[in-house]
Scaffold this motif. Structure first.
Motif, PDB file in Angstrom:
ATOM      1  N   ALA A 121      50.640  19.464  42.589  1.00  0.00           N
ATOM      2  CA  ALA A 121      50.275  20.359  42.098  1.00  0.00           C
ATOM      3  C   ALA A 121      48.194  20.729  42.510  1.00  0.00           C
ATOM      4  N   ILE A 122      48.143  20.422  43.402  1.00  0.00           N
ATOM      5  CA  ILE A 122      46.886  20.572  43.955  1.00  0.00           C
ATOM      6  C   ILE A 122      46.930  21.651  44.956  1.00  0.00           C
ATOM      7  N   GLY A 123      48.219  21.911  45.311  1.00  0.00           N
ATOM      8  CA  GLY A 123      48.110  23.245  46.458  1.00  0.00           C
ATOM      9  C   GLY A 123      49.337  22.678  47.170  1.00  0.00           C
ATOM     10  N   ASN A 128      52.336  20.069  58.674  1.00  0.00           N
ATOM     11  CA  ASN A 128      52.797  21.013  59.889  1.00  0.00           C
ATOM     12  C   ASN A 128      51.791  20.722  60.714  1.00  0.00           C
ATOM     13  N   LEU A 129      50.712  19.628  60.620  1.00  0.00           N
ATOM     14  CA  LEU A 129      49.459  19.133  61.976  1.00  0.00           C
ATOM     15  C   LEU A 129      50.674  18.234  62.341  1.00  0.00           C
ATOM     16  N   HIS A 130      50.873  17.111  61.348  1.00  0.00           N
ATOM     17  CA  HIS A 130      51.249  15.553  61.408  1.00  0.00           C
ATOM     18  C   HIS A 130      53.358  16.197  62.186  1.00  0.00           C
ATOM     19  N   ILE A 165      41.031  18.822  59.667  1.00  0.00           N
ATOM     20  CA  ILE A 165      41.374  17.708  59.545  1.00  0.00           C
ATOM     21  C   ILE A 165      41.714  16.752  58.223  1.00  0.00           C
ATOM     22  N   SER A 166      42.973  16.077  58.995  1.00  0.00           N
ATOM     23  CA  SER A 166      44.461  15.786  58.057  1.00  0.00           C
ATOM     24  C   SER A 166      43.779  14.001  57.842  1.00  0.00           C
ATOM     25  N   VAL A 167      43.557  14.078  57.319  1.00  0.00           N
ATOM     26  CA  VAL A 167      43.799  12.280  56.437  1.00  0.00           C
ATOM     27  C   VAL A 167      45.168  11.569  57.203  1.00  0.00           C
ATOM     28  N   THR A 168      46.443  11.477  56.504  1.00  0.00           N
ATOM     29  CA  THR A 168      47.509  11.430  56.587  1.00  0.00           C
ATOM     30  C   THR A 168      47.639  11.696  57.956  1.00  0.00           C
ATOM     31  N   ASN A 333      44.069  24.700  45.153  1.00  0.00           N
ATOM     32  CA  ASN A 333      44.215  24.170  43.642  1.00  0.00           C
ATOM     33  C   ASN A 333      43.692  23.544  42.416  1.00  0.00           C
ATOM     34  N   ARG A 334      42.578  22.511  42.984  1.00  0.00           N
ATOM     35  CA  ARG A 334      42.002  21.464  42.990  1.00  0.00           C
ATOM     36  C   ARG A 334      41.530  21.566  41.372  1.00  0.00           C
ATOM     37  N   TYR A 335      41.261  22.567  40.375  1.00  0.00           N
ATOM     38  CA  TYR A 335      41.086  22.983  39.167  1.00  0.00           C
ATOM     39  C   TYR A 335      42.216  22.703  37.831  1.00  0.00           C
ATOM     40  N   LEU A 373      46.648  12.710  40.176  1.00  0.00           N
ATOM     41  CA  LEU A 373      45.836  11.342  39.390  1.00  0.00           C
ATOM     42  C   LEU A 373      44.741  11.893  39.219  1.00  0.00           C
ATOM     43  N   ARG A 374      43.692  12.228  40.186  1.00  0.00           N
ATOM     44  CA  ARG A 374      42.158  12.637  39.726  1.00  0.00           C
ATOM     45  C   ARG A 374      42.673  13.225  38.535  1.00  0.00           C
ATOM     46  N   ALA A 375      42.707  14.429  38.028  1.00  0.00           N
ATOM     47  CA  ALA A 375      42.308  15.054  36.714  1.00  0.00           C
ATOM     48  C   ALA A 375      42.924  14.263  35.468  1.00  0.00           C
TER      49      ALA A 375
END
Ligand code: EPZ
Length: 421
Positions: A121-123, A128-130, A165-168, A333-335, A373-375
């Motif tokens: 839902a958010i994007g 690719n970086l993984h 910058i990627s967390v996972t 797309n997080r709105y 989740l956060r929406a």
């Protein structure tokens, strides 16, 4: 399917206890694949995504058990050997974080076959970086029929720079590098507390890692890792959500078992909006007195204001006098939550990555739809502040990352219940 029913207008008053961080527990569970010994994780949150990760480990032939403890679950994982090295589409489509088994599987077993996680839902949320990082460490990576195939007799240390910058991505490559031959340097790495927590676990397992929590992480590969026991850090986003709930309901909430040091930006932005916040070790107290004033917010990678608090901040900003400009810098797309908040009476104008929230607007209860989740968490906040009844369908979206949110809020005087529909 469960639904939340909220009778709004009651100021929160009470104490809530924060669970362990979902986004720290998930990489830790994947990290257990790196050793043939048992790994014990404590303070694991009782949320849906943890169950999905256990199903994935089960699919790989890895034993795991869960014991209910006073604070969270104890999860024991013992990856003696694998029955399969495939993370199937059926599970990956439920939870993108399944991608976190990729690095450990290649590092320990020499191969992995993981379904490509789709967008959500958010994007688009590419990986690719993984994949580029794994290739940089010597893996042969190919895509076939929607699956990632990665193979390496033994990974080789190397230098990898993250374009984004990627967390996972950082977590996956850190786990891949701990058993590689030689030294790995991850440049422009993510600095989230969840990454530091994963590094702490891996170091307890015998890994050699320096610089976690900074943008430069140095890993010296070792031949093997051993078992360990580790307690998961508190969930800073759950804690921030409860602080916002105090603000939006003009109530008073004591948040226990939190880690204020992980929440500097979140607390600063809530205070700027007019929420009174005081923190001591392990607990944070918040008061809302109804005099919220508009404040702009731009999401950034840690230690900036987290994207996972953007939707909750937006709900709160609808109750602040003036116009708050919110900029979502991480996801495209997080709105989605803005549309539902508008149905409750909010005045929000979305223009690409920016949303302008004009307050203060009275919110009225309405039937709304949970999405990501956060929406969904932001709709709970709006429902608590609205006049009348709000119903939120598809409660499972919230259950993915919040442990029995209705029970915790009800203990703080919220009129919220879960119904089966
Ligand atoms: C983690 O997702 C979290 N999930 C997300 O929390 C969180 O919103 C996100 O980090 C940002 O903080 C877990 O930790 C399980 P990213 P992740 O890779 O790692 C782009 C929640 O609500 N990117 O840091 O998937 C990507 O498109 C979830 O608990 C690439 O371009 O996020 C995005 O724009 C939602 N290529 C940006 O980087 C890649 O290979 C940050 O994404 C990887 C990422």
């Amino acid at each position: 399917m469960d639904r939340f029913v909220i009778e709004g207008g009651t100021p929160l008053e009470g104490t809530v206890s924060v669970s362990g961080a979902k986004n720290a527990a998930l990489p830790a569970m994947a990290g257990a694949l790196l050793t043939a010994d048992g790994v014990v994780l404590r303070n694991v949150p009782r949320v849906r995504d943890i169950g999905t990760m256990r199903s994935l480990l089960d699919e790989l032939g890895v034993d795991s058990s869960v014991t209910h403890e006073d604070f969270g679950n104890k999860v024991e994982i013992h990856a003696r050997q694998l029955l399969s090295s495939e993370a199937p589409y059926e599970l990956v489509k439920q939870m993108r974080a399944s991608i976190l088994v990729l690095g450990p599987l290649v590092a320990r077993f020499g191969e992995a076959h993981v379904s490509m996680p789709g967008g959500c839902a958010i994007g688009a949320r590419p990986v690719n970086l993984h994949l580029k990082g794994l290739e940089r460490l010597g893996a042969a990576v190919s895509l076939d029929h929607g699956y990632i195939h990665a193979k390496a007799p033994r990974l080789q240390g190397g230098v990898f720079y993250f374009d984004t910058i990627s967390v996972t991505g950082t977590e996956n490559l850190m786990m891949a590098a701990v058993l590689a031959d030689g030294e790995t340097l991850l440049e422009n790495a993510a600095r989230e507390p969840e990454i530091q927590d994963l590094a702490d676990l891996l170091i307890k397992m015998g890994a050699s890692i320096e610089g976690s929590g900074t943008s430069r992480i140095r890993i010296c590969g070792v031949p093997s890792l051993h078992g360990a026991e580790h307690s998961i850090i508190p969930d800073r986003i759950e804690a921030g959500t409860f602080l916002a709930a105090a603000g939006i309901t003009r109530g008073h909430v004591v948040v226990e078992r939190a880690e204020p040091r992980h929440m500097t930006a979140v607390i600063a932005k809530l205070v700027e909006l007019g929420v009174r916040v005081e923190s001591a070790d392990g607990r944070i107290e918040a008061w809302g007195d109804g005099s919220l004033r508009a404040a702009d917010a731009a999401t950034q990678e840690y230690p900036g204001f987290p994207t996972d608090m953007q939707a909750q901040y937006m709900a709160l900003a609808t109750q602040a006098e003036g116009s708050s400009v919110i900029t979502e810098s991480i996801f495209e797309n997080r709105y989605v939550h803005a549309l539902e908040l508008m149905r409750m009476g909010a005045d929000i104008r979305v223009e690409g990555r920016r949303a302008v929230v004009r307050g203060k607007t009275p919110l009225s209860g309405a039937p709304v739809q949970a999405s990501d989740l956060r929406a969904s968490a932001s709709l709970v906040l709006a429902g608590l502040a609205a006049t009348g009844e709000t119903t939120i369908d598809r409660a499972y979206h919230i259950d993915r990352g919040y442990e029995r949110i209705e029970e915790k809020l009800a203990k703080a005087a919220a009129r919220i219940r879960r119904v089966q529909v």
